[in-house]
Motif scaffolding. Structure first.
Motif, PDB file in Angstrom:
ATOM      1  N   THR A  30      -8.726  37.598  13.668  1.00 55.54           N
ATOM      2  CA  THR A  30      -9.665  36.804  14.465  1.00 55.54           C
ATOM      3  C   THR A  30      -9.469  35.319  14.189  1.00 55.54           C
ATOM      4  O   THR A  30      -9.424  34.508  15.117  1.00 55.54           O
ATOM      5  N   VAL A  31      -9.323  34.953  12.924  1.00 56.31           N
ATOM      6  CA  VAL A  31      -9.076  33.553  12.574  1.00 56.31           C
ATOM      7  C   VAL A  31      -7.786  33.075  13.235  1.00 56.31           C
ATOM      8  O   VAL A  31      -7.744  32.004  13.848  1.00 56.31           O
ATOM      9  N   SER A  32      -6.750  33.862  13.144  1.00 52.69           N
ATOM     10  CA  SER A  32      -5.471  33.499  13.743  1.00 52.69           C
ATOM     11  C   SER A  32      -5.597  33.316  15.255  1.00 52.69           C
ATOM     12  O   SER A  32      -5.101  32.327  15.817  1.00 52.69           O
ATOM     13  N   MET A  33      -6.262  34.243  15.914  1.00 49.99           N
ATOM     14  CA  MET A  33      -6.419  34.166  17.367  1.00 49.99           C
ATOM     15  C   MET A  33      -7.255  32.941  17.777  1.00 49.99           C
ATOM     16  O   MET A  33      -6.952  32.292  18.783  1.00 49.99           O
ATOM     17  N   GLY A  37      -6.033  29.585  20.005  1.00 49.36           N
ATOM     18  CA  GLY A  37      -6.713  29.417  21.278  1.00 49.36           C
ATOM     19  C   GLY A  37      -6.764  30.671  22.121  1.00 49.36           C
ATOM     20  O   GLY A  37      -7.032  30.634  23.318  1.00 49.36           O
ATOM     21  N   GLN A  38      -6.514  31.815  21.482  1.00 47.58           N
ATOM     22  CA  GLN A  38      -6.504  33.092  22.187  1.00 47.58           C
ATOM     23  C   GLN A  38      -7.849  33.805  22.128  1.00 47.58           C
ATOM     24  O   GLN A  38      -8.010  34.866  22.722  1.00 47.58           O
ATOM     25  N   ARG A  39      -8.770  33.227  21.408  1.00 42.44           N
ATOM     26  CA  ARG A  39     -10.106  33.806  21.276  1.00 42.44           C
ATOM     27  C   ARG A  39     -11.111  32.670  21.123  1.00 42.44           C
ATOM     28  O   ARG A  39     -10.827  31.687  20.450  1.00 42.44           O
ATOM     29  N   THR A  40     -12.255  32.834  21.745  1.00 38.51           N
ATOM     30  CA  THR A  40     -13.275  31.794  21.631  1.00 38.51           C
ATOM     31  C   THR A  40     -14.053  31.954  20.327  1.00 38.51           C
ATOM     32  O   THR A  40     -14.090  33.032  19.738  1.00 38.51           O
TER      33      THR A  40
END
Length: 81
Positions: A30-33, A37-40
């Motif tokens: 989640t941190v990586s995403m 910019g792949q996750r809000t």
């Protein structure tokens, strides 16, 4: 909060993605995403960061506005060349 601000907070603290994830209660992916910019970033996550690092809404808003102004200034300088 945008992805760049999120990443800068992590880098400033010197934490790995895993340690940062543990601190705010999310997974390393989640941190990586988020950083890519792949996750809000959820309001809950922003609140956890703000509480843990004693960041105010005003400070976070300032950082993001400063980043936007910097991008505009960089673009203007390139166009003037």
């Amino acid at each position: 909060m945008n992805a760049k601000t999120f990443r800068l907070i992590r880098l400033h603290t010197g934490l790995t993605q895993q340690a940062f994830a543990n601190l705010i209660g999310v997974s390393k992916p989640t941190v990586s995403m988020i950083e890519l910019g792949q996750r809000t970033i959820t309001p809950v996550t922003v609140a956890k960061l703000a509480r843990h690092f004693e960041l105010t809404d005003e400070f976070l808003t300032f950082i993001e506005k400063f980043d936007t102004i910097s991008k505009i200034n960089d673009k203007t300088r390139r166009e003037e060349r």
